[in-house]
Design an enzyme around this catalytic site. Structure first.
Site, PDB file in Angstrom:
ATOM      1  N   ASP A 162       7.929  -6.934  -3.122  1.00 52.51           N
ATOM      2  CA  ASP A 162       8.942  -7.511  -2.232  1.00 52.51           C
ATOM      3  C   ASP A 162      10.255  -7.889  -3.002  1.00 52.51           C
ATOM      4  OD1 ASP A 162       7.008  -7.536   0.222  1.00 52.51           O
ATOM      5  OD2 ASP A 162       5.889  -8.641  -1.344  1.00 52.51           O
TER       6      ASP A 162
ATOM      7  N   HIS B 211       2.547 -12.184   1.343  1.00 57.50           N
ATOM      8  CA  HIS B 211       2.776 -10.643   1.535  1.00 57.50           C
ATOM      9  C   HIS B 211       2.914 -10.193   2.687  1.00 57.50           C
ATOM     10  CE1 HIS B 211       3.881  -6.486   0.082  1.00 57.50           C
ATOM     11  NE2 HIS B 211       2.639  -6.262   0.863  1.00 57.50           N
TER      12      HIS B 211
HETATM   13  N1  NAI Z   1       0.724  -5.981  -2.362  1.00 48.94           N
HETATM   14  C1  NAI Z   1       1.719  -4.647  -1.880  1.00 48.94           C
HETATM   15  O1  NAI Z   1       2.809  -5.104  -2.260  1.00 48.94           O
HETATM   16  C2  NAI Z   1       1.276  -3.553  -1.433  1.00 48.94           C
HETATM   17  C3  NAI Z   1      -0.217  -3.536  -0.907  1.00 48.94           C
HETATM   18  N2  NAI Z   1      -0.711  -2.442  -0.405  1.00 48.94           N
HETATM   19  C4  NAI Z   1      -2.007  -2.190  -0.255  1.00 48.94           C
HETATM   20  O2  NAI Z   1      -2.963  -1.424  -1.209  1.00 48.94           O
HETATM   21  C5  NAI Z   1      -3.906  -0.859  -0.881  1.00 48.94           C
HETATM   22  C6  NAI Z   1      -4.039   0.530  -1.098  1.00 48.94           C
HETATM   23  O3  NAI Z   1      -3.079   1.300  -0.759  1.00 48.94           O
HETATM   24  P1  NAI Z   1      -3.143   2.750  -0.771  1.00 48.94           P
HETATM   25  O4  NAI Z   1      -3.376   3.215  -2.302  1.00 48.94           O
HETATM   26  O5  NAI Z   1      -1.885   3.471  -0.232  1.00 48.94           O
HETATM   27  O6  NAI Z   1      -4.552   2.989   0.034  1.00 48.94           O
HETATM   28  P2  NAI Z   1      -5.478   4.602  -0.232  1.00 48.94           P
HETATM   29  O7  NAI Z   1      -6.179   4.682   1.062  1.00 48.94           O
HETATM   30  O8  NAI Z   1      -4.672   5.917  -0.418  1.00 48.94           O
HETATM   31  O9  NAI Z   1      -6.214   4.268  -1.376  1.00 48.94           O
HETATM   32  C7  NAI Z   1      -7.310   3.164  -1.269  1.00 48.94           C
HETATM   33  C8  NAI Z   1      -8.253   3.782  -2.091  1.00 48.94           C
HETATM   34  O10 NAI Z   1      -9.441   2.424  -2.053  1.00 48.94           O
HETATM   35  C9  NAI Z   1     -10.813   3.045  -1.834  1.00 48.94           C
HETATM   36  N3  NAI Z   1     -11.719   1.950  -1.603  1.00 48.94           N
HETATM   37  C10 NAI Z   1     -12.027   1.477  -0.239  1.00 48.94           C
HETATM   38  N4  NAI Z   1     -12.817   0.638  -0.334  1.00 48.94           N
HETATM   39  C11 NAI Z   1     -13.125   0.335  -1.869  1.00 48.94           C
HETATM   40  C12 NAI Z   1     -14.102  -0.383  -2.491  1.00 48.94           C
HETATM   41  N5  NAI Z   1     -14.850  -1.254  -1.735  1.00 48.94           N
HETATM   42  N6  NAI Z   1     -14.055  -0.276  -3.835  1.00 48.94           N
HETATM   43  C13 NAI Z   1     -13.333   0.507  -4.269  1.00 48.94           C
HETATM   44  N7  NAI Z   1     -12.333   1.275  -3.863  1.00 48.94           N
HETATM   45  C14 NAI Z   1     -12.488   1.410  -2.383  1.00 48.94           C
HETATM   46  C15 NAI Z   1     -10.686   4.063  -0.787  1.00 48.94           C
HETATM   47  O11 NAI Z   1     -11.677   5.105  -1.058  1.00 48.94           O
HETATM   48  C16 NAI Z   1      -9.245   4.798  -1.456  1.00 48.94           C
HETATM   49  O12 NAI Z   1      -9.454   5.653  -2.557  1.00 48.94           O
HETATM   50  C17 NAI Z   1      -3.748  -1.254   0.614  1.00 48.94           C
HETATM   51  O13 NAI Z   1      -4.656  -2.269   0.950  1.00 48.94           O
HETATM   52  C18 NAI Z   1      -2.486  -1.222   1.030  1.00 48.94           C
HETATM   53  O14 NAI Z   1      -2.219  -2.035   2.190  1.00 48.94           O
HETATM   54  C19 NAI Z   1       0.416  -1.133  -0.407  1.00 48.94           C
HETATM   55  C20 NAI Z   1       1.296  -1.168  -0.914  1.00 48.94           C
HETATM   56  C21 NAI Z   1       1.995  -2.385  -1.219  1.00 48.94           C
HETATM   57  O1  OAA Z   2       3.186  -2.603   4.384  1.00 48.27           O
HETATM   58  C1  OAA Z   2       2.105  -2.234   4.019  1.00 48.27           C
HETATM   59  O2  OAA Z   2       1.015  -2.467   4.583  1.00 48.27           O
HETATM   60  C2  OAA Z   2       1.932  -2.017   2.574  1.00 48.27           C
HETATM   61  C3  OAA Z   2       2.651  -2.911   1.866  1.00 48.27           C
HETATM   62  O3  OAA Z   2       2.087  -3.769   1.564  1.00 48.27           O
HETATM   63  C4  OAA Z   2       3.919  -2.716   1.461  1.00 48.27           C
HETATM   64  O4  OAA Z   2       4.550  -1.870   1.394  1.00 48.27           O
HETATM   65  O5  OAA Z   2       4.524  -3.668   1.129  1.00 48.27           O
END
Ligand code: NAI
Ligand code: OAA
Length: 332
Positions: free
Chosen positions: A160, A188
Site C-alpha cells: 500500500d 491492510h
Molecule cells: N498484504 C498484502 O499486501 C497482500 C496480500 N495478499 C494475500 O496473499 C495471499 C496469497 O495470495 P496468492 O499467492 O495470490 O494466492 P494463491 O492462491 O495463488 O496462493 C496461496 C497458496 O497458499 C497455499 N496454502 C493454502 N493453505 C495453506 C496452508 N495452510 N499452509 C501453506 N500453504 C497454504 C495454497 O495451496 C496456494 O498455493 C492471499 O491471502 C492474498 O489475499 C495478496 C496481495 C497483497
Molecule cells: O486485495 C486483495 O485481496 C489482495 C491484496 O491484499 C492487495 O492487492 O492489496
C-alpha cells in the site's frame, strides 16, 4: 569471509505470490547480494506437485546465492531452524469479496502455524504475514505464539505504501524514487489511511512537501486516498487474480529495510504490534510509519495529526478491533 546462509520460509510457495517471490529471494533482492539463503517452501498436499515444480525451477535457475531448497507439505520440516518467515499461504480474495470474507479460512491456519514456528524456528525469527486478513492473521499468530517476541511479528502494508508512492509519482510525473515518507495507517484493507501530510519530493531546490507540489487538496483528500485503498480490488478486476509481482516485491522491501535498515531520513510503513502510539489502541497489529536499524523497527514519534487524519486513524483502528473479535469468534 562468506556469510552463513539465512533460512527463509515462504508458505503458500506454490501460489502466485510465491512464484514471484522465491526467485527474488534467491537473487538477493530481499537480504542483499552477498547473503546466501536456504529456501524453505511450504504448501498443502493438493499443491505438492506444483511445489515440486517450483523447486525444480529454482534448481534450473542456478542462483549463486541459493544454498538449498526444502520443499515440503510438512509444517515441522518447513519451520525448523528458519530465521525469516514470509507467510503467504492461505486463500486469496476473489472479485466482489471484502478481505473480511476470507477471515474464517485464514485465521485458523495462522493459529496452527503459530505453534509450529514457536516450537521449531530459530530464536531470532522475524515474521512477515502477507496472507489476508494480514493484520489480523499476524495478531492471531502473535497471540498463539507467546514466546515469539511481539517486535518480531509484522504484516505487510508496504504494498500500500508503494502504491501511494506510485500514485504521487504518476500525478506529478516525477521519479518514484524521489518521493518519500508517505504513511499507511491501520489495516491492510479499504479502511487504511494513506497519508501524504509528511511526504516530500526531492527537487533541484531541495525537498518539497507533496501537498505543496500537488496543490490539489481535493484530489489528495479524495481520489488519491480511494485509489490506494481500492488498488487491490482494481488489480483483481483487471487480472482476475490478486496482485502478485507487486506484493512479492513489497515483501522483499519490507524484510530488507527491517533487516538492513531504512535510509537516513526515510521511513516506511509496517504493520506492527501497537504500543498505544498516536492513541491507537494497544494490542492491535496496525500499520505505522517506522524506521529500522540493527534489525529492529521503531515507530516514528511526534508527527502532528490533524483532525481529518485523526478520524481516519480511528476508523481503521475500529475495523481492526472488530476483525479481532470476529477472528476469535471464527476460532471458537
Ligand atoms: N498484504 C498484502 O499486501 C497482500 C496480500 N495478499 C494475500 O496473499 C495471499 C496469497 O495470495 P496468492 O499467492 O495470490 O494466492 P494463491 O492462491 O495463488 O496462493 C496461496 C497458496 O497458499 C497455499 N496454502 C493454502 N493453505 C495453506 C496452508 N495452510 N499452509 C501453506 N500453504 C497454504 C495454497 O495451496 C496456494 O498455493 C492471499 O491471502 C492474498 O489475499 C495478496 C496481495 C497483497
Ligand atoms: O486485495 C486483495 O485481496 C489482495 C491484496 O491484499 C492487495 O492487492 O492489496
Amino acid at each position: 569471509m562468506a556469510k552463513d546462509p539465512v533460512r527463509v520460509l515462504v508458505t503458500g510457495a506454490a501460489g502466485q505470490i510465491g512464484y514471484a517471490l522465491v526467485p527474488m529471494i534467491a537473487r538477493g533482492v530481499m537480504l542483499g547480494a552477498d547473503q546466501p539463503v536456504i529456501l524453505h517452501l511450504l504448501d498443502i498436499p493438493p499443491a505438492a506437485e506444483a511445489l515440486n515444480g517450483v523447486k525444480m525451477e529454482l534448481v534450473d535457475a542456478a542462483f549463486p546465492l541459493l544454498k538449498g531448497v526444502v520443499a515440503t507439505t510438512d509444517v515441522v520440516e518447513a519451520t525448523t531452524g528458519v530465521n525469516i518467515a514470509v507467510l503467504v499461504g492461505g486463500f486469496p480474495r476473489k472479485e466482489g469479496m471484502e478481505r473480511k470474507d476470507v477471515m474464517g479460512k485464514n485465521v485458523s491456519i495462522y493459529k496452527s502455524q503459530a505453534s509450529a514456528l514457536e516450537k521449531h524456528a530459530a530464536a531470532d525469527l522475524k515474521v512477515l504475514v502477507v496472507a489476508n486478513p494480514a493484520n489480523t492473521n499476524a495478531l492471531i499468530l502473535k497471540e498463539f505464539a507467546p514466546s515469539i517476541p511481539e517486535k518480531n511479528i509484522s504484516c505487510l502494508t508496504r504494498l500500500d505504501h508503494n502504491r501511494a508512492l506510485g500514485q504521487i509519482s504518476e500525478r506529478l510525473n516525477v521519479q518514484v524514487s524521489d518521493v518519500k515518507n508517505v504513511i499507511i495507517w491501520g489495516n491492510h484493507s479499504s479502511t487504511q489511511y494513506p497519508d501524504v501530510n509528511h511526504a516530500t519530493i526531492k527537487t533541484s531546490d531541495g525537498e518539497k512537501p507533496v501537498r505543496e507540489l500537488v496543490a490539489d487538496d481535493a484530489w489528495l483528500n479524495g481520489e488519491f486516498i480511494s485509489t490506494v485503498q481500492q488498488r487491490g480490488a482494481a488489480i483483481i478486476k483487471a487480472r482476475k487474480l490478486s496482485s502478485a509481482l507487486s506484493a512479492a516485491s513489497a515483501a522483499c522491501d519490507h524484510i530488507r529495510d527491517w533487516v538492513l535498515g531504512t535510509p537516513e531520513g526515510t521511513w516506511v510503513s509496517m504493520g506492527v504490534y501497537s504500543d498505544g502510539s498516536y492513541d491507537v489502541p494497544a494490542g492491535l497489529i496496525y500499520s505505522f510509519p517506522v524506521t529500522a536499524a540493527n534489525g529492529e523497527w521503531k515507530i516514528v514519534q511526534g508527527l502532528p495529526i490533524d483532525e481529518f487524519s485523526r478520524k481516519k486513524l480511528d476508523l481503521t483502528a475500529q475495523e481492526l478491533s472488530e476483525e479481532k473479535a470476529l477472528a476469535y469468534s471464527c476460532l471458537s
